[in-house]
Design an enzyme around this catalytic site. Structure first.
Site, PDB file in Angstrom:
ATOM      1  N   ASP A 252     -43.947 -44.329 -17.039  1.00  0.00           N
ATOM      2  CA  ASP A 252     -43.214 -43.640 -16.400  1.00  0.00           C
ATOM      3  C   ASP A 252     -42.545 -42.416 -16.221  1.00  0.00           C
ATOM      4  O   ASP A 252     -41.959 -41.806 -17.267  1.00  0.00           O
ATOM      5  CB  ASP A 252     -41.216 -44.765 -15.896  1.00  0.00           C
ATOM      6  CG  ASP A 252     -40.738 -44.656 -16.891  1.00  0.00           C
ATOM      7  OD1 ASP A 252     -41.482 -44.947 -18.259  1.00  0.00           O
ATOM      8  OD2 ASP A 252     -39.930 -44.388 -17.705  1.00  0.00           O
TER       9      ASP A 252
ATOM     10  N   HIS B 157     -38.765 -48.433 -16.097  1.00  0.00           N
ATOM     11  CA  HIS B 157     -38.940 -47.762 -17.644  1.00  0.00           C
ATOM     12  C   HIS B 157     -40.794 -48.671 -17.602  1.00  0.00           C
ATOM     13  O   HIS B 157     -41.239 -48.398 -18.729  1.00  0.00           O
ATOM     14  CB  HIS B 157     -37.902 -47.939 -17.946  1.00  0.00           C
ATOM     15  CG  HIS B 157     -38.266 -47.112 -19.208  1.00  0.00           C
ATOM     16  ND1 HIS B 157     -39.136 -46.515 -19.121  1.00  0.00           N
ATOM     17  CD2 HIS B 157     -37.615 -47.170 -20.938  1.00  0.00           C
ATOM     18  CE1 HIS B 157     -38.901 -45.835 -20.475  1.00  0.00           C
ATOM     19  NE2 HIS B 157     -38.061 -46.094 -21.557  1.00  0.00           N
TER      20      HIS B 157
ATOM     21  N   ASN C 136     -39.228 -41.397 -25.240  1.00  0.00           N
ATOM     22  CA  ASN C 136     -39.510 -42.268 -25.857  1.00  0.00           C
ATOM     23  C   ASN C 136     -40.867 -43.574 -26.715  1.00  0.00           C
ATOM     24  O   ASN C 136     -41.024 -42.882 -28.247  1.00  0.00           O
ATOM     25  CB  ASN C 136     -38.380 -43.106 -26.750  1.00  0.00           C
ATOM     26  CG  ASN C 136     -36.921 -42.493 -26.917  1.00  0.00           C
ATOM     27  OD1 ASN C 136     -36.843 -41.130 -27.597  1.00  0.00           O
ATOM     28  ND2 ASN C 136     -35.735 -43.098 -26.973  1.00  0.00           N
TER      29      ASN C 136
ATOM     30  N   ASN D  52     -39.660 -47.676 -27.442  1.00  0.00           N
ATOM     31  CA  ASN D  52     -39.573 -46.898 -28.744  1.00  0.00           C
ATOM     32  C   ASN D  52     -40.547 -46.860 -29.750  1.00  0.00           C
ATOM     33  O   ASN D  52     -40.721 -46.341 -30.562  1.00  0.00           O
ATOM     34  CB  ASN D  52     -38.323 -46.833 -28.943  1.00  0.00           C
ATOM     35  CG  ASN D  52     -36.756 -46.267 -27.995  1.00  0.00           C
ATOM     36  OD1 ASN D  52     -37.533 -46.652 -26.880  1.00  0.00           O
ATOM     37  ND2 ASN D  52     -35.718 -46.582 -27.783  1.00  0.00           N
TER      38      ASN D  52
END
Length: 192
Positions: free
Chosen positions: A88, A16, A109, A63
């Site tokens: 990613d 991530h 997100n 997020n």
């Protein structure tokens, strides 16, 4: 140029965080000054072909990335086509790269937060991390560290940094092509 990721040492090598890794590779290639804190992010600057490029790694957690990026867009009066976000991409094969302007959120997100705070038509530099094949394993895959067997990662990061002049000059197709060629060369070398 924005790299998406999560702050802190525990997240450093996670899939991530490949957006952060891309920004770090670019900063390293151009001997950027040390990152400093600004607008809830880590920021540095480089010059590429006479153009000032601001490198940003939001520290708001994935997020909430838009909270960091929004003030930069406003302060520098940036058009969305001048904001390039490295992140990613679960639905892209590991080691693949795609660049496009605008598009869907694909459940990401970080992208959702950016859309809320700056709009949707920023450039997306999508770095494929592959899908684990089972929906139940997605979270563990995305938040898992790159394994030693994922030897494509350093090659991808080098290619993204090596050809940044093309991206900075708006030659998006050439940039994507150069990264693809570098990855094909790497794959050919692995297959020998």
């Amino acid at each position: 140029m924005v790299g998406l990721g999560n702050p802190g040492a525990k997240h450093e090598r996670q899939r991530h965080n490949v957006g952060f890794m891309a920004i770090d590779a670019i900063a390293h290639r151009f001997n950027a000054p040390n990152f400093r804190e600004k607008n809830q992010g880590l920021v540095s600057e480089i010059e590429v072909n006479g153009r000032k490029i601001i490198l940003v790694k939001p520290q708001t957690f994935m997020n909430r990335s838009g909270i960091c990026v929004g003030p930069f867009k406003s302060f520098y009066k940036l058009d969305l086509s001048n904001i390039i976000v490295f992140y990613d991409e679960l639905d892209l094969e590991a080691g693949k790269f795609r660049l496009r302007q605008g598009g869907g959120l694909a459940g990401h997100n970080g992208l959702r937060s950016l859309k809320e705070h700056i709009g949707n038509d920023f450039k997306r530099a999508r770095i494929g991390i592959g899908h684990p094949g089972d929906k139940e394993r997605v979270l563990g895959h995305v938040l898992g560290d790159f394994s030693k067997s994922e030897t494509w990662v350093p090659c991808m990061l080098d290619a993204l940094a090596d050809h940044i002049e093309l991206l900075a000059s708006g030659s998006d197709a050439s940039y994507q092509n150069k990264v693809a060629i570098a990855m094909q060369s790497w794959k050919s070398a692995q297959d020998e």
